[in-house]
Each structure stands twice: as structure tokens, then as C-alpha cells.
Design an enzyme around this catalytic site. Structure first.
Site, PDB file in Angstrom:
ATOM      1  CD  GLU A   1      -2.698  -1.235   2.512  1.00  0.00           C
ATOM      2  OE1 GLU A   1      -2.889  -0.197   3.181  1.00  0.00           O
ATOM      3  OE2 GLU A   1      -3.172  -2.347   2.812  1.00  0.00           O
TER       4      GLU A   1
ATOM      5  CB  CYS B   1       2.323   7.335   3.483  1.00  0.00           C
ATOM      6  SG  CYS B   1       2.531   6.045   4.714  1.00  0.00           S
TER       7      CYS B   1
ATOM      8  CB  CYS C   1       4.752  -5.599   9.318  1.00  0.00           C
ATOM      9  SG  CYS C   1       5.926  -4.901  10.513  1.00  0.00           S
TER      10      CYS C   1
ATOM     11  CB  CYS D   1       2.186  -2.826  16.353  1.00  0.00           C
ATOM     12  SG  CYS D   1       3.942  -2.423  16.260  1.00  0.00           S
TER      13      CYS D   1
ATOM     14  CB  CYS E   1      -0.504  -2.323  13.265  1.00  0.00           C
ATOM     15  SG  CYS E   1       0.041  -2.258  11.553  1.00  0.00           S
TER      16      CYS E   1
ATOM     17  CB  CYS F   1      -1.140   1.206   7.483  1.00  0.00           C
ATOM     18  SG  CYS F   1       0.156   0.270   6.704  1.00  0.00           S
TER      19      CYS F   1
END
Ligand code: SF4
Length: 385
Positions: free
Chosen positions: A108, A131, A138, A142, A145, A367
Site C-alpha cells: 500500500e 506514504c 510486517c 503491534c 495495526c 494501513c
């Protein structure tokens, strides 16, 4: 091509590491590569400019390059830009794109247009921000997220990272020295932890900041990290060094460990804030700390007080990010009064604190949301234009 000889040349290591992606090759690397093919060094510089300044779709368009070299390049190093597969345009002008990479993987990237800000002598200037992602998915878990739910799919190469910027610059007509924006900022705050893909990220920065390419000033590039301490220290020594943002999100050890399980493995606040304190800042530069505000979790006045103590002695500013309500995660957004109260407490303690205005709320603002949707985690009834 003699691999040994190539590896001794600047930029060619990352080129080889990126599987020979021509977008990953530095200007110097291009010079060395084309010399090794029997051409002049300046032909390599022409090739670099064709890619990074002009965003050519194919070598055939590089008319300044000799025809025989164009043919060689087309055969040996075809240009493959990230392709915009889906695009979502928000009512506030934010455009979220899902970009397809050459192996079919998706990342993204977001275009945030036309924020008006006060420039020198009170002039109103316009600022555009892109961005971008540094990894597909990932590995850092977290808890607030959506990208974390994807896990790490793979690291991006330097060309794929810089390629996101160049594709969006082209798409939105932001060519160097022209176009609608006075100022272009690039933030590595999309999918992935940049410091866990350090070499490729730094190579992409050098590509974007090259004078013969997009020529972004390093101070207009920000790398955001969950706090990979060893890499923060190394980052401070880079000759081309963007700004640093640390995603903090908590005011106590237990809280941060719960929200960001990577915390203790990195040595807790002691190690992270020591690295922050020793980070070599330029004159007038401040270290940015990002703080996602989660209602009832980390948004009390006591949290703000502890945050002030933690950041004492660091030339810092804090970006407060009220949680964006989205699917799959059940955190709550604090009330505007609570956000204001938290900010006021930091300001009263002498810490510059800004509330980040939510952008693109109507187009999968979180995100990882586009990718989760694509992976079939849920369906949202919205058409891409
Ligand atoms: S917030 Fe950043 S580092 Fe943390 S899981 Fe999401 S993408 Fe990774």
C-alpha cells in the site's frame, strides 16, 4: 559480466541483492555497470536519469541513449514499475493505492495532497506527502495495526521502495521542479518496519535523494520505526540521513510491551530512549515520537505525565494520532476532548505536541486494510474508481 569486479563497484551490491532490478541501481552503479558492458560511464548516468527523473515506461523512450544500448537494456534489464492495481480516492483528496510488484505481491502507498502550511515570511505554501511501504506485510506484531495481521510476506528491494514514490510522483503529476506542490515529503510509514529491511531502505533513500534523480532533500524524508535500537544507532551515522520518527504509543514498560511485543526484546525504554538521547540531531531538528491514542488504554493525564518524564532531555516533538476505528481490531477512539486534554498536558510540560488530522477516513484509512481486504479477511462495499 565479471561478478567479482562488479561487486567492488558502488551500488552494485544492492543491485545484485535486488535480483538485478534496474530501479535499485545507484547512479554510480549504473556508470560502473555500463562500463563493464563496454559503454561510457556517462551512458550509465543517462540511464539513471531516464529512470529516476523521467520515469520512462520502457528503454525505447530513452532517446538520449544510443539505439544499440537501448536494445541491450530492453533485453537485459527491462523496466518494471510497481503497478497501481486499485486506487481509492477520499473526499479529502487522499488517494490510497494498492501497488502490484513484479512477483504479484502487493503493498500500500498513500498520496496525501495539498496541506497548506506557513512557509518563510508567512507565505502560504503547499505540501504533498507520500506514504510508502518497506515490506510486504510486517513481522512486528503491534497490536493496533492491521498490517501486523498479515505477518511478513517479504522484504521489498530498494527499487521497489523507490519505485512506489516514482510511480506516485508520475501518477499525480508531481514532477521535480514542476507540478502542483511546493514541497514533497516522503514518509516510510506504510506497511513494514523499515529498520528490519535496513539496507534496501537506505539504498532507496539514496536513490530518491540523488541530485540527478528526484533530488529529494533528506530532511523531507522520514523513516518511522517501532524501535529497532541497534539500527537507530546505525541510522544516526548515515551520510544521507533522513529524519527519524519513533512509534512510541505507551508511557510504561508493561503498556508498551502489551501494545508492541517487540519492546522488551529491544531492551525496553532504557535502551530505546538512550539511543534517542544520543541520536545526532541537526540544528533545529527534533526527533518525532508518534503516539497512537487508544481510549482508556494510553490516553489518560497520568500517561501524558509519564510521557513527559520519559522524553525529558530529548529534543523531541510528539505526533498524537487518535486511533482510526476500523475492522478486526476492537480499540476505541478517544473523544476529541480527551485528545485535546492529552495534548494540553504535554504542551504545558514544554513538549511540542501535534494532533495528526485523520486523512482518507472514507477509503480504508488504516494501513494494511486494503491488503487485508484483498486477502479476503472481509469485504467492504466500495468501488475503486
Ligand atoms: S505499526 Fe508498523 S511496525 Fe508495527 S506491525 Fe504495523 S507496520 Fe509493523
Amino acid at each position: 559480466m565479471g561478478q567479482m569486479a562488479l561487486h567492488a563497484q558502488p551500488g552494485l551490491d544492492s543491485f545484485a541483492a535486488a535480483g538485478g532490478d534496474p530501479l535499485a541501481l545507484s547512479r554510480e552503479g549504473w556508470g560502473a555497470l555500463l562500463q563493464s558492458w563496454g559503454w561510457e560511464r556517462f551512458h550509465g548516468f543517462q540511464a539513471f536519469r531516464a529512470l529516476h527523473r523521467r520515469h520512462l515506461a520502457s528503454w525505447d523512450e530513452a532517446r538520449e541513449v544510443p539505439r544499440r544500448l537501448r536494445e541491450q537494456l530492453e533485453n537485459r534489464l527491462p523496466i518494471i514499475w510497481p503497478v497501481i492495481d486499485e486506487r481509492f480516492i477520499s473526499g479529502d483528496g487522499t488517494v490510497r493505492s494498492l501497488l502490484r510488484l513484479k512477483d504479484g505481491e502487493h503493498v500500500e502507498a498513500v498520496f496525501l495532497p495539498d496541506e497548506v502550511f506557513e512557509g518563510p515570511a508567512g507565505l502560504k505554501r503547499r505540501r504533498t506527502t507520500l506514504c510508502i511501504s518497506s515490506q510486504a506485510g510486517c513481522p512486528v506484531n503491534c497490536q493496533f495495526c492491521l498490517t501486523a495481521l498479515l505477518g511478513l510476506r517479504r522484504n521489498l528491494g530498494a527499487g521497489e521502495i523507490a519505485g512506489q514514490v516514482l510511480t506516485l510522483v508520475h501518477e499525480h503529476g508531481l514532477r521535480r521542479g514542476t507540478g502542483p506542490c511546493d514541497r514533497l515529503n516522503v514518509v516510510y510509514m506504510g506497511m513494514g518496519e523499515p529498520m528490519l529491511n535496513y539496507e534496501a531502505v537506505m539504498q532507496s533513500v539514496r536513490l530518491l535523494c540523488d541530485d540527478e534523480g528526484l533530488a529529494l532533500p533528506p530532511r523531507r524524508v522520514t523513516i518511522s520505526t517501532a524501535g529497532i535500537v541497534e539500527k537507530i544507532r546505525r541510522f544516526g551515522t548515515e551520510p544521507v540521513r533522513p529524519r527519524l520518527a519513533i512509534s512510541l504509543n505507551a508511557s510504561s514498560e508493561d503498556q508498551r510491551q502489551a501494545l508492541m511485543p517487540i519492546h522488551r526484546g529491544q531492551g525496553g525504554f532504557a535502551a530505546l530512549l538512550a539511543a534517542a538521547r544520543e541520536f545526532p540531531l541537526a540544528k533545529r531538528e527534533r526527533l518525532t515520537f508518534e503516539y497512537v491514542l487508544l481510549a482508556g488504554i494510553n490516553d489518560t493525564d497520568a500517561d501524558a505525565g509519564r510521557l513527559l518524564q520519559l522524553l525529558q532531555g530529548i529534543r523531541a516533538k510528539v505526533n498524537l494520532i487518535p486511533w482510526n476505528q476500523g475492522p478486526e481490531l476492537s480499540w476505541q477512539t478517544p473523544s476529541p476532548e480527551r485528545v485535546q486534554g492529552f495534548q494540553a498536558r504535554l504542551l504545558a510540560g514544554g513538549l511540542p505536541a501535534f494532533v495528526r488530522r485523520p486523512r482518507g477516513l472514507d477509503v480504508f484509512a488504516a494501513c494494511g486494510q486494503l491488503s487485508r481486504r484483498r486477502a479476503g479477511a472481509y469485504t467492504i462495499n466500495m468501488q475503486s474508481p
